[in-house]
Write a protein that holds these residues in place. Structure first.
Motif, PDB file in Angstrom:
ATOM      1  N   ARG A  61      -6.207   8.802  -9.889  1.00 16.52           N
ATOM      2  CA  ARG A  61      -7.672   8.938  -9.836  1.00 16.52           C
ATOM      3  C   ARG A  61      -8.129  10.320 -10.269  1.00 16.52           C
ATOM      4  O   ARG A  61      -9.246  10.489 -10.768  1.00 16.52           O
ATOM      5  N   TYR A  62      -7.301  11.321 -10.053  1.00 15.07           N
ATOM      6  CA  TYR A  62      -7.712  12.702 -10.305  1.00 15.07           C
ATOM      7  C   TYR A  62      -7.406  13.163 -11.724  1.00 15.07           C
ATOM      8  O   TYR A  62      -7.688  14.310 -12.072  1.00 15.07           O
ATOM      9  N   LEU A  74     -11.835   1.703 -19.534  1.00 11.47           N
ATOM     10  CA  LEU A  74     -11.021   1.073 -18.495  1.00 11.47           C
ATOM     11  C   LEU A  74     -10.349   2.118 -17.617  1.00 11.47           C
ATOM     12  O   LEU A  74     -10.372   2.017 -16.376  1.00 11.47           O
ATOM     13  N   MET A  75      -9.772   3.134 -18.218  1.00 10.64           N
ATOM     14  CA  MET A  75      -9.074   4.169 -17.456  1.00 10.64           C
ATOM     15  C   MET A  75     -10.036   4.978 -16.582  1.00 10.64           C
ATOM     16  O   MET A  75      -9.647   5.509 -15.547  1.00 10.64           O
ATOM     17  N   GLY A  76     -11.275   5.031 -17.004  1.00 10.76           N
ATOM     18  CA  GLY A  76     -12.249   5.811 -16.227  1.00 10.76           C
ATOM     19  C   GLY A  76     -12.611   5.196 -14.887  1.00 10.76           C
ATOM     20  O   GLY A  76     -13.065   5.909 -13.982  1.00 10.76           O
ATOM     21  N   VAL A  77     -12.411   3.869 -14.723  1.00  9.09           N
ATOM     22  CA  VAL A  77     -12.868   3.216 -13.491  1.00  9.09           C
ATOM     23  C   VAL A  77     -11.776   2.463 -12.740  1.00  9.09           C
ATOM     24  O   VAL A  77     -11.900   2.251 -11.536  1.00  9.09           O
ATOM     25  N   VAL A  78     -10.706   2.044 -13.412  1.00  9.99           N
ATOM     26  CA  VAL A  78      -9.796   1.081 -12.791  1.00  9.99           C
ATOM     27  C   VAL A  78      -9.082   1.665 -11.577  1.00  9.99           C
ATOM     28  O   VAL A  78      -8.893   0.971 -10.557  1.00  9.99           O
ATOM     29  N   PHE A  79      -8.678   2.931 -11.613  1.00  6.52           N
ATOM     30  CA  PHE A  79      -7.938   3.501 -10.489  1.00  6.52           C
ATOM     31  C   PHE A  79      -8.839   3.704  -9.274  1.00  6.52           C
ATOM     32  O   PHE A  79      -8.425   3.448  -8.129  1.00  6.52           O
ATOM     33  N   PHE A  80     -10.060   4.160  -9.515  1.00  7.52           N
ATOM     34  CA  PHE A  80     -11.025   4.253  -8.413  1.00  7.52           C
ATOM     35  C   PHE A  80     -11.308   2.869  -7.837  1.00  7.52           C
ATOM     36  O   PHE A  80     -11.420   2.696  -6.620  1.00  7.52           O
ATOM     37  N   ASP A 112       0.829  -1.205   0.000  1.00  2.31           N
ATOM     38  CA  ASP A 112       0.000   0.000   0.000  1.00  2.31           C
ATOM     39  C   ASP A 112       0.865   1.258   0.000  1.00  2.31           C
ATOM     40  O   ASP A 112       0.539   2.239  -0.672  1.00  2.31           O
ATOM     41  N   GLY A 113       1.979   1.229   0.751  1.00  3.70           N
ATOM     42  CA  GLY A 113       2.853   2.392   0.799  1.00  3.70           C
ATOM     43  C   GLY A 113       3.472   2.723  -0.537  1.00  3.70           C
ATOM     44  O   GLY A 113       3.725   3.897  -0.850  1.00  3.70           O
ATOM     45  N   VAL A 114       3.715   1.700  -1.367  1.00  6.35           N
ATOM     46  CA  VAL A 114       4.306   1.927  -2.688  1.00  6.35           C
ATOM     47  C   VAL A 114       3.258   2.379  -3.702  1.00  6.35           C
ATOM     48  O   VAL A 114       3.481   3.324  -4.475  1.00  6.35           O
ATOM     49  N   LEU A 115       2.085   1.715  -3.724  1.00  7.85           N
ATOM     50  CA  LEU A 115       1.114   1.917  -4.801  1.00  7.85           C
ATOM     51  C   LEU A 115       0.081   3.001  -4.516  1.00  7.85           C
ATOM     52  O   LEU A 115      -0.420   3.632  -5.449  1.00  7.85           O
ATOM     53  N   ASN A 116      -0.266   3.199  -3.253  1.00  4.32           N
ATOM     54  CA  ASN A 116      -1.353   4.136  -2.943  1.00  4.32           C
ATOM     55  C   ASN A 116      -1.054   5.559  -3.401  1.00  4.32           C
ATOM     56  O   ASN A 116      -1.922   6.213  -3.996  1.00  4.32           O
ATOM     57  N   PRO A 117       0.150   6.105  -3.152  1.00  4.35           N
ATOM     58  CA  PRO A 117       0.409   7.468  -3.643  1.00  4.35           C
ATOM     59  C   PRO A 117       0.309   7.584  -5.159  1.00  4.35           C
ATOM     60  O   PRO A 117      -0.171   8.598  -5.686  1.00  4.35           O
ATOM     61  N   LEU A 118       0.757   6.536  -5.866  1.00  5.83           N
ATOM     62  CA  LEU A 118       0.726   6.572  -7.328  1.00  5.83           C
ATOM     63  C   LEU A 118      -0.695   6.446  -7.859  1.00  5.83           C
ATOM     64  O   LEU A 118      -1.180   7.300  -8.625  1.00  5.83           O
ATOM     65  N   ALA A 169      -9.255  13.393 -20.966  1.00  6.04           N
ATOM     66  CA  ALA A 169      -8.071  14.145 -21.377  1.00  6.04           C
ATOM     67  C   ALA A 169      -7.088  13.285 -22.157  1.00  6.04           C
ATOM     68  O   ALA A 169      -6.228  13.814 -22.881  1.00  6.04           O
ATOM     69  N   PHE A 170      -7.204  11.960 -22.045  1.00  4.28           N
ATOM     70  CA  PHE A 170      -6.299  11.057 -22.746  1.00  4.28           C
ATOM     71  C   PHE A 170      -6.809  10.682 -24.141  1.00  4.28           C
ATOM     72  O   PHE A 170      -6.143   9.910 -24.840  1.00  4.28           O
ATOM     73  N   ILE A 171      -7.968  11.205 -24.547  1.00  3.87           N
ATOM     74  CA  ILE A 171      -8.526  10.838 -25.852  1.00  3.87           C
ATOM     75  C   ILE A 171      -7.574  11.157 -27.003  1.00  3.87           C
ATOM     76  O   ILE A 171      -7.361  10.315 -27.889  1.00  3.87           O
TER      77      ILE A 171
END
Length: 292
Positions: free
Chosen positions: A139-140, A166-172, A128-134, A145-147
């Motif tokens: 998510r924000y 996929l990008m719209g939901v996977v990080f959330f 969690d310490g490695v991945l959560n900040p990334l 914007a990536f279109i």
């Protein structure tokens, strides 16, 4: 003796008002609004129907108030008539099926990616310490914007559209599944370790299985977000799909067709939500309806 009788009379007199108040409380009718109320199936259906009836009534009234021309703000009858015409005469089903396929594929890929990552993040603090900040920062970033980049990298086919969904939901989804995993009671984990369970066994038999109902409910909620990105994914260089139909209708100012497309997305999203609820109640009947 006399003193004892007087004490008994006094105590009975003190208890009498309390007993009267209790009986009055028992007889008092239920309040319409109260905390921790539960609704039966029939009551919930009736209240839901009243809500929809009020919405359509307000829509019909405002459409007749000449707030805008009829062509730009059609009423419910015109929209549902257009919806019937789309399916019966304009082969709208050939647009609906590709949209449903894109939603299902993109969300399935999102779950396959997010579930193991969320499980590990919620179980192990170092992961969690490695991945959560990334992932928390990603998510924000707005997926639309990536279109331009996705169009240059992947072209205009289905791959670009599925990637955007996929990008719209996977990080959330990763962060929310990790939060569900963290809700596993520590006493269950400690008990498994005391009984000799290793990390893999504890992760699978305790953490994952305890969190599974929460995973299903979280996926149900995030699927609604996936539907909100559908039109954005299909308005750019698309030849089929609900969003493409709405863009074709925009060129000829067919607002009733555009609203019919919005209604279709809403109905499809509601059907998928119902399917998830049925899955939840079928797989986890011991949790009751209040959890789904």
């Amino acid at each position: 003796m006399t003193a004892r009788l007087s004490e008994q009379a006094t105590s009975q007199a003190r208890l009498a008002p309390a007993t009267a108040d209790n009986s009055r409380t028992r007889r008092s009718p239920r309040r319409w609004f109260d905390f921790n109320q539960t609704l039966k199936g029939g009551q919930r259906l009736l209240l839901g129907s009243l809500g929809w009836f009020g919405f359509f009534l307000l829509w019909q009234i405002t459409s007749q108030m000449e707030l805008a021309p009829d062509r730009l703000y059609p009423g419910p009858a015109a929209v549902f008539g257009s919806l019937w015409e789309l399916f019966a005469e304009k082969n709208f089903l050939s647009d609906v099926l590709p949209s449903v396929t894109r939603i299902v594929l993109s969300f399935a890929i999102a779950v396959l990616l997010a579930l193991p990552i969320g499980l590990l993040m919620g179980s192990f603090a170092r992961v969690d310490g490695v991945l959560n900040p990334l992932l928390g920062a990603w998510r924000y970033l707005p997926a639309p914007a990536f279109i331009p980049l996705l169009l240059m990298w992947l072209g205009t086919g289905d791959t670009q559209k599925i990637t955007l969904l996929l990008m719209g939901v996977v990080f959330f989804l990763v962060i929310m599944l990790a939060d569900v995993t963290r809700q596993t009671p520590k006493v269950l984990i400690e008990t498994a370790k005391t009984l000799g369970g290793g990390r893999r066994t504890t992760l699978w038999t305790v953490v994952f299985r305890h969190s599974l109902p929460g995973y299903v409910d979280t996926c149900r909620q995030m699927l609604a977000v996936s539907w909100t990105y559908l039109v954005i994914a299909e308005i750019v260089a698309a030849t089929d799909g609900i969003g493409a139909m709405m863009m074709r209708a925009k060129r000829f100012v067919h607002v009733d067709d555009i609203m019919a497309g919005i209604v279709t997305i809403g109905v499809l999203g509601l059907l998928f939500d119902v399917l998830f609820r049925l899955l939840y109640r079928t797989c986890f009947p011991y949790l009751g309806r209040g959890h789904s």
